[in-house]
Design a protein around this motif. Structure first.
Motif, PDB file in Angstrom:
ATOM      1  N   ILE A 184      83.924  10.120   9.498  1.00 45.84           N
ATOM      2  CA  ILE A 184      83.030  11.219   9.916  1.00 45.84           C
ATOM      3  C   ILE A 184      83.610  12.570   9.478  1.00 45.84           C
ATOM      4  O   ILE A 184      82.885  13.432   8.969  1.00 45.84           O
ATOM      5  CB  ILE A 184      82.825  11.183  11.456  1.00 45.84           C
ATOM      6  N   GLY A 185      84.919  12.736   9.650  1.00 45.11           N
ATOM      7  CA  GLY A 185      85.574  13.992   9.257  1.00 45.11           C
ATOM      8  C   GLY A 185      85.450  14.228   7.754  1.00 45.11           C
ATOM      9  O   GLY A 185      85.109  15.326   7.307  1.00 45.11           O
ATOM     10  N   THR A 186      85.717  13.169   6.971  1.00 40.13           N
ATOM     11  CA  THR A 186      85.616  13.289   5.508  1.00 40.13           C
ATOM     12  C   THR A 186      84.173  13.593   5.106  1.00 40.13           C
ATOM     13  O   THR A 186      83.922  14.478   4.293  1.00 40.13           O
ATOM     14  CB  THR A 186      86.064  11.963   4.824  1.00 40.13           C
ATOM     15  N   THR A 187      83.228  12.845   5.693  1.00 41.05           N
ATOM     16  CA  THR A 187      81.815  13.068   5.359  1.00 41.05           C
ATOM     17  C   THR A 187      81.411  14.503   5.691  1.00 41.05           C
ATOM     18  O   THR A 187      80.742  15.166   4.888  1.00 41.05           O
ATOM     19  CB  THR A 187      80.919  12.081   6.151  1.00 41.05           C
ATOM     20  N   SER A 188      81.820  14.977   6.872  1.00 45.36           N
ATOM     21  CA  SER A 188      81.452  16.345   7.291  1.00 45.36           C
ATOM     22  C   SER A 188      82.021  17.374   6.317  1.00 45.36           C
ATOM     23  O   SER A 188      81.319  18.298   5.907  1.00 45.36           O
ATOM     24  CB  SER A 188      81.962  16.638   8.694  1.00 45.36           C
ATOM     25  N   GLY A 189      83.301  17.214   5.959  1.00 43.04           N
ATOM     26  CA  GLY A 189      83.947  18.157   5.042  1.00 43.04           C
ATOM     27  C   GLY A 189      83.277  18.159   3.679  1.00 43.04           C
ATOM     28  O   GLY A 189      82.983  19.215   3.117  1.00 43.04           O
ATOM     29  N   VAL A 241      88.701  20.047   8.048  1.00 41.34           N
ATOM     30  CA  VAL A 241      89.233  21.369   7.684  1.00 41.34           C
ATOM     31  C   VAL A 241      90.019  21.293   6.368  1.00 41.34           C
ATOM     32  O   VAL A 241      89.855  22.154   5.496  1.00 41.34           O
ATOM     33  CB  VAL A 241      90.116  21.925   8.830  1.00 41.34           C
ATOM     34  N   VAL A 242      90.828  20.235   6.200  1.00 40.34           N
ATOM     35  CA  VAL A 242      91.618  20.091   4.961  1.00 40.34           C
ATOM     36  C   VAL A 242      90.683  20.003   3.750  1.00 40.34           C
ATOM     37  O   VAL A 242      90.904  20.658   2.731  1.00 40.34           O
ATOM     38  CB  VAL A 242      92.535  18.841   5.034  1.00 40.34           C
ATOM     39  N   LEU A 243      89.603  19.204   3.882  1.00 39.77           N
ATOM     40  CA  LEU A 243      88.677  19.057   2.752  1.00 39.77           C
ATOM     41  C   LEU A 243      87.969  20.371   2.418  1.00 39.77           C
ATOM     42  O   LEU A 243      87.756  20.683   1.252  1.00 39.77           O
ATOM     43  CB  LEU A 243      87.648  17.971   3.054  1.00 39.77           C
ATOM     44  N   ILE A 244      87.628  21.150   3.432  1.00 38.43           N
ATOM     45  CA  ILE A 244      86.956  22.437   3.173  1.00 38.43           C
ATOM     46  C   ILE A 244      87.953  23.421   2.563  1.00 38.43           C
ATOM     47  O   ILE A 244      87.653  24.093   1.570  1.00 38.43           O
ATOM     48  CB  ILE A 244      86.316  22.993   4.463  1.00 38.43           C
ATOM     49  N   PHE A 245      89.172  23.476   3.133  1.00 40.90           N
ATOM     50  CA  PHE A 245      90.202  24.396   2.604  1.00 40.90           C
ATOM     51  C   PHE A 245      90.559  24.053   1.160  1.00 40.90           C
ATOM     52  O   PHE A 245      90.784  24.932   0.338  1.00 40.90           O
ATOM     53  CB  PHE A 245      91.459  24.347   3.483  1.00 40.90           C
ATOM     54  N   ALA A 246      90.632  22.738   0.883  1.00 36.74           N
ATOM     55  CA  ALA A 246      91.038  22.292  -0.461  1.00 36.74           C
ATOM     56  C   ALA A 246      90.125  22.848  -1.547  1.00 36.74           C
ATOM     57  O   ALA A 246      90.558  23.074  -2.675  1.00 36.74           O
ATOM     58  CB  ALA A 246      91.058  20.767  -0.524  1.00 36.74           C
ATOM     59  N   GLU A 247      88.859  23.075  -1.185  1.00 31.68           N
ATOM     60  CA  GLU A 247      87.895  23.613  -2.153  1.00 31.68           C
ATOM     61  C   GLU A 247      88.270  25.044  -2.548  1.00 31.68           C
ATOM     62  O   GLU A 247      88.043  25.468  -3.673  1.00 31.68           O
ATOM     63  CB  GLU A 247      86.492  23.573  -1.526  1.00 31.68           C
TER      64      GLU A 247
END
Lengths: 213, 231
Positions: A103-108, B15-21
């Motif tokens: 869910i966290g990965t999908t949301s990001g 948060v990590v995935l958004i920051f990584a962008e």
């Protein structure tokens, strides 16, 4: 032997086609049999597909080929096994950890992907000079495109009551959405009818040999 | 622990995935790349969980002899046959436990998994969807019978798009002079698809996109917790 299996395959296809079409008369045992076989085969197909095309290339093969480099893949493997524990009611809460990661990965990913593709890119494509066109049809079309997009977005704004000038704008938005739904409906109907034609071609061509498919 | 740790995992990963962008430096790029691979693997297990759950639910229906329970035996049998064929002899380009099954391929013409896919699954799938051609006609009648401006617009757009994409459309308006070519049905269909349809689709995309962004933020920040279940 190959010929036998080839003929058997065509007969199976024809019988299952008739079994499904029998639903047009009313719900009956033949339809139910075909329906349940379809559900089972479909589930089985995706089970095998997942193993061969998702888990083997991304998990099993890297672990077996070079464990020293790919040992970190054991973490998603363990999380995946924890996910399967959802089938045991007494410890199904354990599956929350892998679900949280998914869910966290999908949301990001979705946050960024939809911000770029569905919001910024669509707005960028809409903000244009509508009078830059080769002919008057293009100019009218571009004006309609801008009006339709803006009024359509206004229709989706539910925090303000749709009345007065705002209501009229939202109403115009509904008209554009209806044209869009109509076009989508037309395409869907055509796709289904072409599938139906395909079925008839199979029955009359491959099975009965009356027409040349 | 049962709820807090999953909430922390969701927050950190999101948060990590958004920051990584926005931070194109190590370790953010590597972490986000690895997380996406993990996601694929766990999603694969989630698909398997779905299939196993289907098996379990059908088994319960048979065990407790629920209505029409006899048909669910067929679901389990066809599921098992498809899975076993795939695992034993593999798929078109992938060997199974018994290798590529040269003897069985010589006899059947295809691997058993592919044979079932081509001769049963594909026919069932195509027929099931073609069945909708009949129901879509009755649905259309019910939808268009409401005499409102909206339903008339829907009807007009559907008819023009359908006619414009068939030879009938060209025949009906083919006689129009050059000055009235814009009334040619294929052109009207193309115009509807290119402008009013795109406008409607864009509005839906922007609306849905904003909704998804809002939902993603609610999930990452732990405001939306329904995915954790009720317990």
């Amino acid at each position: 032997m190959t010929h036998f299996f080839s003929v058997l395959g065509i007969w199976l296809g024809a019988l299952f086609t008739f079994a499904i079409f029998s639903f047009l008369y009313k719900d009956n045992p033949f339809y139910k049999i075909a329906e349940q076989i379809f559900v089972g085969l479909s589930a089985g197909y995706w089970f095998v597909y997942t193993i061969f095309f998702i888990l083997m290339p991304n998990l099993f093969n890297p672990l077996l080929q070079d464990f020293a480099v790919n040992w970190i893949k054991l973490i998603p493997a363990v999380l995946g096994i924890l996910m399967l524990l959802r089938l045991i009611p007494s410890i199904d809460w354990v599956s929350r950890f892998p679900i949280a990661l998914v869910i966290g990965t999908t949301s990001g990913i979705f946050f960024l992907r939809y911000l770029k593709s569905d919001v910024i890119n669509q707005l960028t494509a809409t903000i244009m000079n509508p009078f830059q066109g080769a002919d008057w049809v293009t100019v009218v079309g571009q004006i309609l495109l801008i009006i339709g997009t803006l009024t359509g977005v206004i229709y989706f704004y539910f925090s303000k009551k749709h009345e007065g000038a705002f209501g009229v704008t939202a109403k115009i938005g509904i008209y554009f959405l209806m044209v869009s739904f109509g076009a989508a409906f037309g395409y869907t109907a055509m796709a289904r009818i072409s599938l139906l034609i395909g079925r008839l071609q199979f029955l009359l061509g491959d099975w009965l040999g009356i027409i040349n498919p | 622990m049962k709820r807090k740790i999953p909430l922390i995992i969701t927050f950190v990963v999101g948060v990590v995935l958004i920051f990584a962008e926005f931070i194109p430096h190590k370790p953010f790029g590597l972490i986000s790349g690895e997380l996406e691979k993990w996601y694929l693997i766990i999603a694969g297990f989630a698909i398997i969980l779905g299939q196993l759950n289907l098996f379990k639910v059908n088994l319960f229906k048979i065990r407790y002899k629920q209505k029409n329970w006899q048909y669910f035996i067929l679901t389990l049998v066809s599921f098992s046959i498809m899975v076993l064929c795939g695992i034993f002899w593999g798929t078109q380009n992938n060997p199974g436990v018994f290798g590529n099954g040269v003897a069985i391929v010589t006899a059947m013409g295809d691997k058993p998994f592919d044979y079932l896919f081509l001769n049963v699954y594909q026919h069932l799938s195509a027929t099931m969807f073609s069945l909708l051609a009949f129901f879509i006609a009755s649905a259309a009648y019910r939808a268009f019978i409401a005499r409102t401006t909206e339903s008339n617009l829907l009807l007009a757009a559907a008819i023009l798009v359908m006619l414009g994409n068939t030879s009938m459309g060209s025949i009906l308006t083919g006689w129009l002079p050059e000055s009235l070519k814009f009334l040619h049905l294929p052109r009207i269909s193309e115009f509807i698809m290119k402008y009013p349809n795109t406008a409607g689709q864009r509005a839906i995309m922007i609306g849905a996109g904003l909704g998804i962004i809002g939902s993603s933020l609610r999930i990452i920040l732990g405001i939306e917790r329904s995915y954790l279940g009720g317990k």
